[in-house]
Design an enzyme around this catalytic site. Sequence first.
Site, PDB file in Angstrom:
ATOM      1  N   HIS A   1      46.750  -8.370  -0.011  1.00  0.00           N
ATOM      2  CA  HIS A   1      46.164  -7.724   1.170  1.00  0.00           C
ATOM      3  C   HIS A   1      45.517  -6.419   0.717  1.00  0.00           C
ATOM      4  CE1 HIS A   1      45.545  -5.932   4.982  1.00  0.00           C
ATOM      5  NE2 HIS A   1      46.591  -5.117   4.931  1.00  0.00           N
TER       6      HIS A   1
ATOM      7  N   CYS B   1      48.774  -7.563   9.640  1.00  0.00           N
ATOM      8  CA  CYS B   1      48.073  -7.829   8.372  1.00  0.00           C
ATOM      9  C   CYS B   1      48.597  -9.064   7.641  1.00  0.00           C
ATOM     10  CB  CYS B   1      48.177  -6.620   7.442  1.00  0.00           C
ATOM     11  SG  CYS B   1      47.499  -5.140   8.169  1.00  0.00           S
TER      12      CYS B   1
ATOM     13  N   ASN C   1      40.455  -1.840   5.001  1.00  0.00           N
ATOM     14  CA  ASN C   1      41.563  -2.706   5.419  1.00  0.00           C
ATOM     15  C   ASN C   1      41.131  -3.486   6.658  1.00  0.00           C
ATOM     16  OD1 ASN C   1      43.904  -3.831   6.423  1.00  0.00           O
ATOM     17  ND2 ASN C   1      45.152  -1.989   6.210  1.00  0.00           N
TER      18      ASN C   1
HETATM   19  N1  ACO Z   1      40.602  13.002   4.565  1.00  0.00           N
HETATM   20  C1  ACO Z   1      41.095  14.138   4.018  1.00  0.00           C
HETATM   21  N2  ACO Z   1      42.387  14.466   4.044  1.00  0.00           N
HETATM   22  C2  ACO Z   1      43.231  13.619   4.651  1.00  0.00           C
HETATM   23  C3  ACO Z   1      42.795  12.412   5.236  1.00  0.00           C
HETATM   24  C4  ACO Z   1      41.425  12.127   5.185  1.00  0.00           C
HETATM   25  N3  ACO Z   1      40.892  11.013   5.714  1.00  0.00           N
HETATM   26  N4  ACO Z   1      43.859  11.774   5.762  1.00  0.00           N
HETATM   27  C5  ACO Z   1      44.933  12.542   5.509  1.00  0.00           C
HETATM   28  N5  ACO Z   1      44.552  13.660   4.846  1.00  0.00           N
HETATM   29  C6  ACO Z   1      45.398  14.742   4.371  1.00  0.00           C
HETATM   30  C7  ACO Z   1      46.704  14.868   5.142  1.00  0.00           C
HETATM   31  O1  ACO Z   1      46.516  15.618   6.331  1.00  0.00           O
HETATM   32  C8  ACO Z   1      47.595  15.562   4.150  1.00  0.00           C
HETATM   33  O2  ACO Z   1      47.295  16.938   4.176  1.00  0.00           O
HETATM   34  P1  ACO Z   1      48.490  18.044   4.031  1.00  0.00           P
HETATM   35  O3  ACO Z   1      49.096  17.764   2.691  1.00  0.00           O
HETATM   36  O4  ACO Z   1      47.765  19.311   4.140  1.00  0.00           O
HETATM   37  O5  ACO Z   1      49.429  17.752   5.166  1.00  0.00           O
HETATM   38  C9  ACO Z   1      47.128  15.021   2.796  1.00  0.00           C
HETATM   39  O6  ACO Z   1      45.805  14.487   3.034  1.00  0.00           O
HETATM   40  C10 ACO Z   1      48.020  13.941   2.229  1.00  0.00           C
HETATM   41  O7  ACO Z   1      48.316  12.991   3.262  1.00  0.00           O
HETATM   42  P2  ACO Z   1      49.237  11.740   3.007  1.00  0.00           P
HETATM   43  O8  ACO Z   1      49.418  11.002   4.302  1.00  0.00           O
HETATM   44  O9  ACO Z   1      50.467  12.161   2.266  1.00  0.00           O
HETATM   45  O10 ACO Z   1      48.302  10.901   2.030  1.00  0.00           O
HETATM   46  P3  ACO Z   1      48.662   9.626   1.211  1.00  0.00           P
HETATM   47  O11 ACO Z   1      48.407   9.863  -0.208  1.00  0.00           O
HETATM   48  O12 ACO Z   1      50.002   9.047   1.612  1.00  0.00           O
HETATM   49  O13 ACO Z   1      47.542   8.591   1.704  1.00  0.00           O
HETATM   50  C11 ACO Z   1      47.328   6.694   3.196  1.00  0.00           C
HETATM   51  C12 ACO Z   1      47.496   8.227   3.074  1.00  0.00           C
HETATM   52  C13 ACO Z   1      46.014   6.332   2.547  1.00  0.00           C
HETATM   53  C14 ACO Z   1      47.325   6.335   4.663  1.00  0.00           C
HETATM   54  C15 ACO Z   1      48.497   5.984   2.460  1.00  0.00           C
HETATM   55  O14 ACO Z   1      49.709   6.564   2.844  1.00  0.00           O
HETATM   56  C16 ACO Z   1      48.548   4.498   2.747  1.00  0.00           C
HETATM   57  O15 ACO Z   1      47.708   3.746   2.313  1.00  0.00           O
HETATM   58  N6  ACO Z   1      49.610   4.023   3.412  1.00  0.00           N
HETATM   59  C17 ACO Z   1      49.819   2.571   3.633  1.00  0.00           C
HETATM   60  C18 ACO Z   1      48.848   1.943   4.585  1.00  0.00           C
HETATM   61  C19 ACO Z   1      49.181   0.485   4.768  1.00  0.00           C
HETATM   62  O16 ACO Z   1      49.489  -0.223   3.831  1.00  0.00           O
HETATM   63  N7  ACO Z   1      49.212  -0.002   5.999  1.00  0.00           N
HETATM   64  C20 ACO Z   1      49.734  -1.357   6.219  1.00  0.00           C
HETATM   65  C21 ACO Z   1      48.802  -2.297   6.717  1.00  0.00           C
HETATM   66  S1  ACO Z   1      47.892  -1.755   8.125  1.00  0.00           S
HETATM   67  C22 ACO Z   1      48.247  -2.819   9.450  1.00  0.00           C
HETATM   68  O17 ACO Z   1      49.230  -3.479   9.487  1.00  0.00           O
HETATM   69  C23 ACO Z   1      47.294  -2.814  10.597  1.00  0.00           C
END
Ligand code: ACO
Length: 327
Positions: free
Chosen positions: A254, A113, A284
């Site tokens: 980003h 990214c 993203n």
């Molecule tokens: N729909 C519904 N529920 C979901 C989904 C979904 N699509 N995805 C996850 N959940 C659930 C999980 O299973 C979890 O359930 P549980 O509590 O029963 O176990 C709950 O939602 C919370 O999951 P988390 O992973 O804790 O959710 P979080 O608030 O952290 O959001 C996310 C997840 C959006 C991925 C976030 O962590 C994020 O944005 N991380 C950074 C991503 C990023 O910046 N990537 C870098 C660049 S990408 C690259 O380099 C290619």
Amino acid sequence: MVRSAILGTGSYLPKKRVSNKELEEIVDTSDEWIKTRTGIEARHIISDGETNSVLAQKAAEMAIEMAGISPEDLDLVIAATLTPDMPMPSVACLVQDAIGAKNAGAFDLYATCSGFLYGLTVADGLIRADISKKILVIGSETLSRRVNWKDRTTCVLFGDGAGAVVLGASSENNRGIMSACLHSDGSLGGLLTIRGLGTRHDLKKTLENEWQYIEMNGREVFKHATRALEAVSIEAIEAAGWADASMIDLFIPHQANIRIIEHMRERLGISRERVFINIDKYGNTSAASIPIALDEANRKGRLFPGARVLMSAFGGGFTWASVAMRW
Ligand code: ACO
């Protein structure tokens, strides 16, 4: 002092748009969850016939047209991507041929990214060293081919698209790239990875284990991204000689998660109207996210001569980067 400046911008999104509602039919998710946790409402996805290099070519042609140059004026094409059409030839070479950049060298740059900002930094150095005169820098991705459409934790996050800029020497002292800061931490690479399709594992093993898909520990990535983005943004502001973030006219982060952007904005003290956001429309798009946003901001008239622009990105590797420039 010679500085490099952006002479033209372009961007292109595949026609097919997939809304959160449509994803509800594929995986166990909801529009509400995706919107509140990420800020994403839709993403664009390639269809048959559309490839990474096709998106890149269209963005490149727009940037070249805006710059008012001919493709033959380019002496280098850099394509930042982690989802090339194929390992060889590179996206940059496919674009070089497609646009008729007959006098240009071409290579792909692989920094996930952060790739576009890495590419911009390399191009800036080559121009300031008088090795190149005009460089096309592209960020282009087709991550829809690398997500597991059965994995709700990743498939809702990513989209396809391309953005491009033409970089050239600026004769004006107060215009162009003022600072660029690049960082990495390979020890954390396993938190965001595509394990297969390189040369480490054979294809059979990769397909058996579904290692062809992106795997991410979202919570951990989120934690590191927020810290790293704040630090590198401050570093770039200081290196540009700006007093603080209040001097920024437009912040182009980003587009990975609206909560990461909002956290950064608050910590840096930048007002909401000075942050460019389009994650709602595209999700993203990895290396394409900043050049797409930059082109949209430019075409919407959000950039004016002398405007102070800060761009910051974080991605797999880990890599992170920030570039400060005067428009
Ligand atoms: N729909 C519904 N529920 C979901 C989904 C979904 N699509 N995805 C996850 N959940 C659930 C999980 O299973 C979890 O359930 P549980 O509590 O029963 O176990 C709950 O939602 C919370 O999951 P988390 O992973 O804790 O959710 P979080 O608030 O952290 O959001 C996310 C997840 C959006 C991925 C976030 O962590 C994020 O944005 N991380 C950074 C991503 C990023 O910046 N990537 C870098 C660049 S990408 C690259 O380099 C290619």
